[in-house]
Design a protein around this motif. Structure first.
Motif, PDB file in Angstrom:
ATOM      1  N   LYS A 270      -2.023   5.381  10.336  1.00  0.00           N
ATOM      2  CA  LYS A 270      -0.685   4.904   9.992  1.00  0.00           C
ATOM      3  C   LYS A 270      -0.507   3.429  10.369  1.00  0.00           C
ATOM      4  CE  LYS A 270       4.204   6.131  10.452  1.00  0.00           C
ATOM      5  NZ  LYS A 270       4.675   4.742  10.616  1.00  0.00           N
TER       6      LYS A 270
ATOM      7  N   VAL B  96      -2.342   1.351   7.768  1.00  0.00           N
ATOM      8  CA  VAL B  96      -1.628   1.327   6.495  1.00  0.00           C
ATOM      9  C   VAL B  96      -0.389   0.442   6.585  1.00  0.00           C
ATOM     10  CG1 VAL B  96      -0.294   2.721   4.861  1.00  0.00           C
ATOM     11  CG2 VAL B  96      -2.486   3.569   5.733  1.00  0.00           C
ATOM     12  N   ASP B  97       0.380   0.632   7.634  1.00  0.00           N
ATOM     13  CA  ASP B  97       1.614  -0.158   7.779  1.00  0.00           C
ATOM     14  C   ASP B  97       1.306  -1.645   7.925  1.00  0.00           C
ATOM     15  OD1 ASP B  97       3.097   2.113   7.586  1.00  0.00           O
ATOM     16  OD2 ASP B  97       3.421   2.347   9.752  1.00  0.00           O
TER      17      ASP B  97
ATOM     18  N   TYR C 138       0.124  -2.979   4.495  1.00  0.00           N
ATOM     19  CA  TYR C 138       1.226  -3.014   3.528  1.00  0.00           C
ATOM     20  C   TYR C 138       2.215  -4.134   3.843  1.00  0.00           C
ATOM     21  CZ  TYR C 138       4.941  -1.476   0.416  1.00  0.00           C
ATOM     22  OH  TYR C 138       5.880  -1.444  -0.591  1.00  0.00           O
TER      23      TYR C 138
ATOM     24  N   LYS D  28       0.812  -5.825  -3.821  1.00  0.00           N
ATOM     25  CA  LYS D  28       1.195  -4.411  -3.804  1.00  0.00           C
ATOM     26  C   LYS D  28       1.036  -3.797  -5.187  1.00  0.00           C
ATOM     27  CE  LYS D  28       4.595  -4.948  -0.051  1.00  0.00           C
ATOM     28  NZ  LYS D  28       6.051  -4.994   0.262  1.00  0.00           N
TER      29      LYS D  28
ATOM     30  N   ALA E 141       6.373   1.531  -2.445  1.00  0.00           N
ATOM     31  CA  ALA E 141       5.733   1.839  -1.163  1.00  0.00           C
ATOM     32  C   ALA E 141       5.126   3.233  -1.176  1.00  0.00           C
ATOM     33  CB  ALA E 141       6.740   1.709  -0.029  1.00  0.00           C
TER      34      ALA E 141
ATOM     35  N   LYS F  33       1.244   2.963  -0.418  1.00  0.00           N
ATOM     36  CA  LYS F  33       0.835   3.502   0.880  1.00  0.00           C
ATOM     37  C   LYS F  33      -0.070   4.723   0.732  1.00  0.00           C
ATOM     38  CE  LYS F  33       4.363   1.757   4.019  1.00  0.00           C
ATOM     39  NZ  LYS F  33       5.287   2.087   5.118  1.00  0.00           N
ATOM     40  N   LYS F  34       0.173   5.537  -0.288  1.00  0.00           N
ATOM     41  CA  LYS F  34      -0.741   6.660  -0.534  1.00  0.00           C
ATOM     42  C   LYS F  34      -2.149   6.146  -0.815  1.00  0.00           C
ATOM     43  CE  LYS F  34       0.648  10.117  -3.251  1.00  0.00           C
ATOM     44  NZ  LYS F  34       1.397  10.833  -4.317  1.00  0.00           N
TER      45      LYS F  34
ATOM     46  N   TYR G  15      -3.569   4.971   2.451  1.00  0.00           N
ATOM     47  CA  TYR G  15      -3.962   6.127   3.268  1.00  0.00           C
ATOM     48  C   TYR G  15      -5.294   6.693   2.784  1.00  0.00           C
ATOM     49  CZ  TYR G  15       0.036   6.796   6.384  1.00  0.00           C
ATOM     50  OH  TYR G  15       0.948   6.658   7.390  1.00  0.00           O
TER      51      TYR G  15
END
Length: 983
Positions: A35, A38-39, A42, A50, A354, A358-359, A362
Motif C-alpha cells: 500500500k 502504491v500510494d 500514485y 496516471k 484512482a 491503483k489497481k 497493486y
C-alpha cells in the motif's frame, strides 16, 4: 492487535464496499508495504502519467526497429502502463522487454497470450497442449502442473500477465476463434480445468486472466473481423457461461478480459460491444459477481462497434464502463488526450481514475515490479525448453488420449502373431512418428495407393487397418476437416476392413462422419505432435492405457464425456527419462562414451538402449556398419548377438518346460536325450549344465577338423562352392558343408572328455545339447520354436536366426572379415563357427536382433514371465533361474543367466543389485536387467569387425562404464512394481 485488525479490514474492503471477493491483487503478508508503494507512486504521478497507466499496447518482438521505436515513443510521451507481446522469439522479446522497461518511469506490466506455453518443442509444436486437449484429462492436478509450468515460463521471460485460461464454454463447433482454445462444452469440466490452470499459473507468481467475459463459446463469426452476437437469454448466460467465472472469482482469480461481443439480453444498445457496456462490466462483473481484480478490455481495435467513429471514443467508453486496462487501442495518443480532457471536464472523477490506476499499481507490486530486474538472456532458450517440460507434456498428452469406440475390444491389439496390420495416412500432415512407433511393436506396412479401388484390393490381405488422420499442429486455428474424397474412402475402407481410426486434430473433425458404424475402433488424439503420435501408437498396442474423456459432443454417436478405458497389456513404453526418475542431462554422458568407443576404434558402430520401469528412455545409434562408413547404424539394423542367444532363445524355452513340469533342475541328460544314457555325461543335471559346473569343455573348435591341413582352407572333403544333395548346409556365401557333418558335431560333444577339475567353467557345449533336446521334444527346429513361441507374440520382429531369409544385407551389420575359416566377410551369417556348421541355428549363438527387441525380452524377464498380455512362465520360475546357487563357493553364475561379480572384476559396473542378471556376447554385445531399479540396458556392437582380434572394447570396460552412468543418472527410486504385478 488494532493494527492487525485494521490491515485485515482494509484487505477485505479494498476497492469495493460490497466486495464478495477478497481482493486478489493484494499481497496479504506484505499489504502495508504494498500500500505504501502504491500510494507513493500514485501521489507522484501527473494526470498524464496516471491516464497513461491505463493503456497496454501490442508489439511483435519480430517487428522492425521503426515499429518498436514507436512503442518507446508511447512510453516516453503517453506514459503507457504496459505492453502485450506477440509473435517473435524469446531472446528478441527479452531484449525489447529490457529496452522498454528502461524507457519507462514506472515499470511496465508485460502480458502475453500464452495459453499453451511460450516455447516451441523440437518438432515445432507448442510447449504444451491446447485447452481442448487438456479438457480431456480427468486428473486436474496435471492441468494445474501445466498452468504452473506455463507461469514459470512467463516469469522467466519477464511476463507478468498471461491472458489465460480461456473459460469459454464452447457449444458451437463452428466457432472460428475459440474452438481448440476452450476446455470443452461441459460447464463443470471447463470450470475445474480453468480453476486448476489458474491456480497453477498464479502459484508461479503470474496474474491469470479468465476470458472472454461473459462467454464467447457460441459464435460462428470471428471477433477480430466483426462484432459477433450471442443470442442466449440472461438466465442461460447466468447458469452456463458465467458458471466458471463465479467459481474462479471465489477462488482468487486475478483478472478478467471482457469480450468483444454483442449480447442483446445483457445490453440493450444495438451493436454495442460488451467491453464497452457498463451493464456488463460494472453492474454484472463487478457488482453481481463481486469481482475486484483487474478488468481488461479485449482488443479495442477490433471491428464492429458502429456507435463510435472517432479514435479514442471507444477507449473512453470502455473506461467509463468500468474496465481498468485498455488493451490495444487504435490510436493511443488521441485516446490518451481524450481521457485527459474527460478528467478535466469532470466526466472522469479522481475517484474513478484512482480506482483503476491503483489497481494496476497493486498488480505491479504483486508481480514484483517494485523490485524490477531486467530479463537475463543467459540460458533463456534452455530454461524455456527443459527436459521437465518434455516429461510434463508427455504426461498431459498421455492422459488426454481418448478411445471413443472399441467394438469387440479391438483396443489394445493383442495376439500380434496372428495379425497383419496396415497403416494409411490421411490428412495433410506427417504421420511418420506414428508409423515409426507402431513399428516398434509389430510389422506394420504403410499402404499408399492412388485410388480407392487399389486400396480395397491391397487391404484384403490385412487383418487390421490403422488410419491416421493427421492435420497441422502449427496452431489451434488450422483446418481440421476431412476432405470429401477422404470421407468417401473412409466409409468404403471401413466397410470392407477391420479399421482403427486415429484422429490427430480437434474432435470436431468427426462431425463430418455420417456414420461410425463400420469403424471397430476410434481414438481421439487431439493433436499431431510427434509425442501425441508416439503415445497414441503405444495406446494401440497396450503399452499405455486410455484415460481421457471427450470434452465436447460429436453428434448422437459420441456425446460429451464419451470414453472407453483400456488397460495396459504390459508392453514397453517409450518416453522421457524424467518421467521415470532419471536425469536426462546425466544420461547424455552415454553419447560421449559411445563416441569415445568409435574414436578409439573399439567398434565401427553401436546401438545403445536404456529402459526404466518399463519405459525406453534412451535409444540411440552410433557410427556405421563398417569402418568404410558407407552405411550408418539405424535403430532397425540387426546385429549378431552371439552368446546373448543363450538367454534370448534357448533359456526361455527351457524355463517354459520347467514351468510346465516337463523338466526339473535335477533332470539328467540321460533322461533328456536317450543317447546320453551310456555316456560319461549321463548323470549330469540340467542345473549343472546351466550353471557351467558340469565339467564340460569350454568349447570344441569343430571347424578346424574340416580345414585342409596344408592350405588351411575349407577342405573339399567337407565343403563345396555350389550346393547339391549331399552338400546343402550353407555356412557362408558360396560355401556349403556336408549335411551329415552336423550329426558328427553332436556326436563329438557326446563323446568328449569331461574336465578333471570340478567347479565352474564357462562352456558353449550345454547349449548344443539343449538345442538338440528342445528340437527332439517339440519336433521342430529351435529357430521355428522361438519364432512361434516367443518372438512373434512379443512383437520381436527383428529377432531371428539366419536373417538373410527375412532382411536385406543393408539392414544386417557384418561381424568379421573371416581369415581363419570361411575366408570371406561374414555378413548375414552367424559369426560363431560351430553355430554356422549346424545350419546357423545354435543354442549358444545364431540370433540376430536389435536393441529394441532385446529390451522386450529382458523386460519380459523383469516382469517375471509376463509381456503383452501373455504369461510365458510363472514368476516363481524366473526366481529359480535368477538364483546364484554357488555364490558361497565364489561362482557368480545364475541358472543360465550371468550375475554380478562377487569380487572386483566382472561383467557389470559393480553398481547393480545382486538380483540383477544378463549376459554378454563375443561380438561385442551385452544386456543386463535389474529388478530392484527396474532397469534394462542393451549394448550392441560389432567389435569383431574387421577382426575378432580387436579387444579394445573388452579392455576398456566401456560397456560397464556406460552402465555406471545409467545408475548415476537415477535421481529417485520407488518400490519395485514387479513383485506384485499380475499375481
Amino acid at each position: 492487535m488494532k493494527k492487525h485488525l485494521l490491515t485485515s479490514l482494509l484487505v477485505l474492503l479494498f476497492f469495493s464496499a460490497n466486495a464478495q471477493q477478497i481482493n486478489p491483487l493484494i499481497v496479504k503478508e506484505d499489504f502495508e508495504n504494498q500500500k505504501k508503494w502504491v500510494d507513493s507512486i500514485y501521489s507522484n504521478l501527473s494526470l498524464q502519467e496516471k491516464v497513461g497507466q491505463l493503456f497496454m499496447v501490442d508489439v511483435f518482438s519480430s517487428d522492425p526497429i521503426a515499429k518498436t521505436d514507436k512503442i518507446k515513443k508511447l512510453i516516453e510521451e503517453q506514459y503507457i502502463g504496459g505492453v502485450i507481446f506477440s509473435k517473435g522469439g524469446p531472446k528478441r522479446q527479452a531484449k525489447l522487454n529490457n529496452e522498454f522497461q528502461a524507457a519507462s518511469k514506472i515499470p511496465l506490466m508485460v502480458a502475453m497470450d500464452a495459453e499453451w506455453g511460450l516455447a516451441m518443442r523440437l518438432d515445432s509444436t507448442f510447449a504444451y497442449p491446447w485447452n481442448m486437449t487438456l479438457g480431456a484429462i480427468e486428473d486436474n492436478k496435471i492441468v494445474e502442473k501445466v498452468g504452473k509450468r506455463i507461469g514459470e515460463h512467463s516469469k522467466r521471460l519477464g511476463v507478468h500477465i498471461n491472458f489465460a485460461p480461456v473459460v469459454d464454454i464452447n457449444t458451437n463447433p463452428k466457432n472460428p476463434i475459440i474452438g481448440n482454445r476452450s476446455f470443452g462444452e461441459d460447464k463443470e469440466n471447463v470450470t475445474q480445468k480453468s480453476l486448476a490452470f489458474m491456480k497453477g499459473m498464479q502459484s508461479a507468481g503470474i496474474i491469470a486472466n479468465a476470458k472472454h467475459f461473459p462467454g464467447h463459446g457460441d459464435t460462428d463469426t470471428d471477433s477480430h473481423k466483426t462484432l459477433p452476437t450471442i443470442h442466449f437469454s440472461k438466465e442461460r448466460i447466468d447458469s452456463v457461461e458465467l458458471y466458471p467465472y463465479k467459481r474462479l472469482i471465489h477462488e482468487g482469480l486475478s483478472s478478467v478480459m471482457v469480450a468483444h461481443l454483442n449480447v442483446p439480453s445483457l445490453e440493450t444498445q444495438l451493436d454495442f460491444p460488451s467491453s464497452l457496456s457498463k451493464t456488463i462490466v460494472t453492474d454484472m462483473l463487478k457488482g453481481e459477481l463481486g469481482f475486484n481484480g483487474l478488468i481488461f478490455t479485449d482488443a479495442l481495435n477490433m471491428k464492429g462497434a458502429a456507435n463510435f467513429k472517432e479514435p479514442g471514443e471507444i477507449d473512453l467508453a470502455a473506461f467509463l464502463a468500468g474496465n481498468d486496462v485498455l488493451l490495444i487501442s487504435e490510436d493511443i495518443p488521441k485516446a490518451h488526450q481524450l481521457l485527459v480532457n474527460a478528467f478535466r471536464e469532470g466526466v472522469i472523477t479522481e475517484e474513478r481514475l484512482a480506482h483503476s490506476v491503483k489497481k494496476i499499481l497493486y498488480a505491479k507490486y504483486k508481480v514484483g515490479l517494485h523490485t524490477y530486474q531486467p530479463v537475463s538472456t543467459r540460458y533463456l532458450i534452455e530454461e524455456l525448453n527443459t527436459v521437465w517440460d518434455d516429461a510434463l507434456y508427455e504426461e498431459a498428452m498421455e492422459n488426454a488420449l481418448t478411445v471413443l469406440k472399441n467394438d469387440r475390444a479391438i483396443l489394445p491389439i493383442k495376439d500380434l502373431q496372428k495379425k497383419k496390420i496396415a497403416y494409411i495416412n490421411f490428412g495433410d500432415d506427417s504421420g511418420t512418428a506414428f508409423l515409426n512407433q507402431l513399428r516398434a511393436y509389430a510389422n506394420v506396412d504403410w499402404v499408399k495407393e492412388s485410388s480407392l479401388d487399389d486400396y480395397v484390393k491391397e487391404l484384403k490381405n490385412y487383418n487390421y487397418v490403422i488410419i491416421g488422420f493427421h492435420r497441422s499442429n502449427e496452431n489451434p486455428w488450422k483446418s481440421y476437416e476431412f476432405t470429401e474424397k477422404e470421407l468417401v474412402w473412409l466409409y468404403e475402407i471401413a466397410r470392407t476392413n477391420t479399421v482403427i481410426l486415429d484422429v490427430f486434430t480437434r474432435p470436431y473433425a468427426l462431425l463430418d462422419l455420417k456414420t461410425a458404424t463400420n469403424f471397430e475402433g476410434i481414438i481421439m488424439s487431439y493433436q499431431n505432435s510427434d509425442v501425441a503420435q508416439e503415445l497414441s501408437a503405444q495406446l494401440i498396442f497396450g503399452a499405455r492405457g486410455a484415460n481421457g474423456k471427450l470434452p465436447v459432443s460429436l453428434g448422437e454417436d459420441f456425446p460429451v464425456n464419451t470414453h472407453y478405458e483400456t488397460k495396459p497389456l504390459r508392453r514397453l513404453q517409450y518416453g522421457t527419462p524424467e518421467s521415470v526418475g532419471v536425469n536426462s542431462y546425466k544420461l547424455k554422458k552415454i553419447d560421449s562414451l559411445a563416441n569415445i568407443g568409435l574414436w578409439g576404434n573399439m567398434y565401427p558402430g553401436a546401438q545403445i538402449l536404456v529402459a526404466r520401469k518399463g519405459k525406453v528412455i534412451y535409444n540411440k545409434t552410433f557410427g556405421n556398419h563398417t569402418q568404410e562408413k558407407k552405411i550408418s547404424v539405424k535403430p532397425d539394423d540387426i546385429y549378431d548377438v552371439a552368446s546373448l542367444t543363450k538367454i534370448l532363445a534357448t533359456l526361455p524355452m527351457v524355463m517354459e518346460l520347467v514351468d510346465r513340469g516337463e523338466l526339473t533342475l535335477d533332470t539328467k541328460l540321460s533322461e533328456m536325450l536317450p543317447e546320453y544314457k551310456n555316456s560319461n555325461k549321463a548323470n549330469i543335471t540340467l542345473q549343472e549344465i546351466l550353471t557351467h559346473t558340469a565339467r564340460l569343455k569350454a568349447w570344441i573348435p569343430f571347424y578346424i577338423h574340416t580345414l585342409d591341413s596344408v592350405t588351411k582352407q575349407p577342405s573339399k572333403e567337407y565343403y563345396k562352392k555350389n550346393p547339391n544333395e549331399t552338400f546343402n548346409l550353407k555356412v557362408a556365401e558360396g560355401l556349403y558343408m556336408r549335411r551329415d557333418y552336423k550329426d558328427s558335431i553332436f556326436e563329438i560333444i557326446r563323446k568328449s572328455d569331461l574336465r578333471d577339475r570340478s567347479g565352474y567353467k564357462y562352456s558353449d557345449l550345454p547349449y548344443y545339447i539343449l538345442k538338440k533336446y528342445l528340437e527332439n521334444y517339440y519336433g521342430k527346429g529351435l529357430d521355428e520354436l522361438v519364432q512361434t513361441n516367443l518372438y512373434e507374440s512379443l512383437g520381436a520382429n527383428y529377432t531371428t536366426y539366419n536373417p538373410l531369409s527375412k532382411f536385406s544385407k543393408a539392414k544386417i551389420v557384418p561381424t568379421e572379415d573371416d581369415a581363419s575359416f570361411r575366408m570371406q566377410k561374414i555378413h548375414g551369417y552367424v559369426h560363431d563357427q560351430g553355430a554356422a556348421m549346424i545350419g546357423g541355428v545354435g543354442g549358444h549363438a545364431g540370433i540376430f536382433s536389435n536393441s529394441n527387441d532385446i529390451a522386450k525380452i529382458m523386460q519380459m524377464y523383469l516382469w517375471k514371465g509376463f509381456y503383452g498380455g501373455k504369461r510365458y512362465f510363472n514368476p516363481e520360475t524366473l526366481d529359480v533361474f535368477n538364483t546364484c546357487l554357488y555364490c558361497d563357493k565364489g561362482i557368480r553364475r545364475g541358472i543360465g543367466f550371468d550375475k554380478p561379480q562377487l569380487g572386483e572384476s566382472g561383467p557389470t559396473c559393480g553398481c547393480v543389485s545382486m538380483t540383477s542378471f544378463g549376459h554378454s556376447g563375443f561380438t561385442g554385445t551385452f544386456t543386463w536387467a535389474d529388478p530392484e531399479q527396474e532397469v534394462v540396458y542393451v549394448f550392441l556392437s560389432n567389435r569383431t569387425y574387421p577382426s575378432a582380434d580387436n579387444r579394445k572394447l573388452i579392455g576398456s570396460n566401456l560397456r560397464s562404464t556406460i552402465q555406471e552412468v545409467i545408475y548415476e543418472a537415477i535421481e529417485y527410486s520407488t518400490k519395485s512394481t514387479t513383485e506384485t504385478a499380475f499375481k
